[in-house]
Design an enzyme around this catalytic site. Structure first.
Site, PDB file in Angstrom:
ATOM      1  CG  ASP A   3      -3.139   8.842  -1.597  1.00  0.00           C
ATOM      2  OD1 ASP A   3      -3.105   7.972  -2.492  1.00  0.00           O
ATOM      3  OD2 ASP A   3      -3.711   8.667  -0.500  1.00  0.00           O
ATOM      4  CB  THR A  23      -4.307   3.140   1.403  1.00  0.00           C
ATOM      5  OG1 THR A  23      -4.337   3.718   0.103  1.00  0.00           O
ATOM      6  CG2 THR A  23      -3.003   3.453   2.070  1.00  0.00           C
ATOM      7  CB  VAL A  65       4.203   7.653  -7.033  1.00  0.00           C
ATOM      8  CG1 VAL A  65       4.130   8.108  -5.584  1.00  0.00           C
ATOM      9  CG2 VAL A  65       5.352   6.684  -7.217  1.00  0.00           C
TER      10      VAL A  65
HETATM   11  N1  GLY Z   1      -4.604   5.609  -2.185  1.00  0.00           N
HETATM   12  C1  GLY Z   1      -3.685   4.709  -2.692  1.00  0.00           C
HETATM   13  C2  GLY Z   1      -3.364   4.919  -4.102  1.00  0.00           C
HETATM   14  O1  GLY Z   1      -4.172   5.463  -4.866  1.00  0.00           O
HETATM   15  O2  GLY Z   1      -2.283   4.555  -4.498  1.00  0.00           O
END
Ligand code: GLY
Length: 317
Positions: free
Chosen positions: A228, A197, A226
């Protein structure tokens, strides 16, 4: 009686390029993002700063967000999640948003609607309505990663032994084959042939805080997955005590409500670094995780392995 001296907060922006970004070769994009955020702070607030910072990271193409987003396991879908939040109550997020270069800007506009989270087809139509739908080609890096992942899944056993959370494991890869839900068969996708991310947190001169994150999701992943990044309190949180943004394997982050948990610790008086380190320890050893955080007089980056990041503006610690 002498009046207490009030020291104005130092405007500041912290960015990161993802838990698996390379601090040696990918730091410059984070610095460009942090500088863009700091420039925005000259005429606007912390929320505008994090949107400006993350927009730079989304346009860069090296990070798993916006132009650089991972390819879906069908080899063609690019699906992004993003969110924004500030300490004055602005909150907006999008999930499973297809083919948008700047999901964070769409999330920002969601914060102006009566809603906080818009997903899938509705998010796409919303992006079109506000003029933020721009199709783009996957980067060569995303195509290469996709091909490598397809080969790894191919080698994994056909049956997973458990409901694995970690798609890097053999069990996780086997689960992708077993529960394949894209149109067309796994074999068709295979023949056509990360999790990370970007994020920013900011503090403005009036003492307001904001957080923004954007991701192309994880690979491999089932259609519609989907994690975090668009979920309040999981991948991001901002309040009167500060702001937190997370990166890493989203399934682990969200089951701990990690960003909110860390925020509540700092709101209760814990030092930012201690709260972030405690947050990292909640995740099983070996799980990739990175955090950035800011309070009135602290700014910290805590990650299990070095990740690209940058700080711009006032006193870092
Ligand atoms: N941290 C981003 C995801 O796992 O979608």
């Amino acid at each position: 009686m002498t009046k207490p001296i009030s020291i104005r907060p130092q405007p500041m922006v912290v960015t990161h390029g993802g838990s698996s970004s390379d601090p040696d070769t990918e730091r410059d994009g984070c610095e460009a993002g942090a500088r863009a955020g700091l420039r925005a702070l000259q005429g606007a607030d912390a929320l505008a700063a994090v949107v400006a910072a993350v927009s730079v990271l989304e346009a860069d193409g090296r990070y798993n967000a916006g132009r650089g987003a991972l390819l879906g396991m069908d080899g063609k879908t690019i699906s992004c999640d993003a969110s924004v939040m500030d300490s004055r109550g602005k909150l907006g997020a999008v999930a499973n948003l297809l083919e948008v270069m700047h999901p964070v800007q769409v999330a920002r506009r969601v914060a102006d609607t009566p809603h906080h989270l818009i997903v899938g087809e509705g998010a796409l139509q919303f992006a079109k309505k506000i003029g933020l739908h721009h199709t783009f080609e996957a980067t060569q890096k995303a195509i290469d990663q996709y091909k490598e992942e397809v080969q790894a899944i191919e080698r994994a056993p056909d049956q997973s032994s458990s409901d694995a959370q970690d798609t890097d494991s053999d069990d996780g890869k086997a689960a992708i084959k077993r529960f394949w839900n894209f149109s067309g068969s796994w074999q068709e996708a295979r023949d056509r042939s990360g999790h990370c991310t970007v994020g920013a947190v900011a503090r403005d001169a009036d003492g307001h805080f904001a957080a923004a994150v954007s991701t192309g999701g994880s690979m491999p992943a089932l259609l519609g997955r989907v994690a975090d990044s668009p979920l309040i309190g999981c991948g991001f949180y901002a309040g009167r005590a500060g702001a937190i943004a997370c990166t890493g394997i989203g399934e682990h982050i969200l089951r701990h409500n990690l960003a909110l948990r860390i925020y509540l610790w700092i709101e209760g008086g814990m030092a930012l670094r201690e709260a972030m380190e405690r947050g990292v320890e909640l995740l099983p050893e070996g799980v990739e995780i990175g955090l950035i955080g800011i309070t009135r007089d602290e700014a910290e980056v805590v990650a299990r392995k070095p990740m690209a990041h940058a700080l711009a503006g006032g006193l870092a610690r």
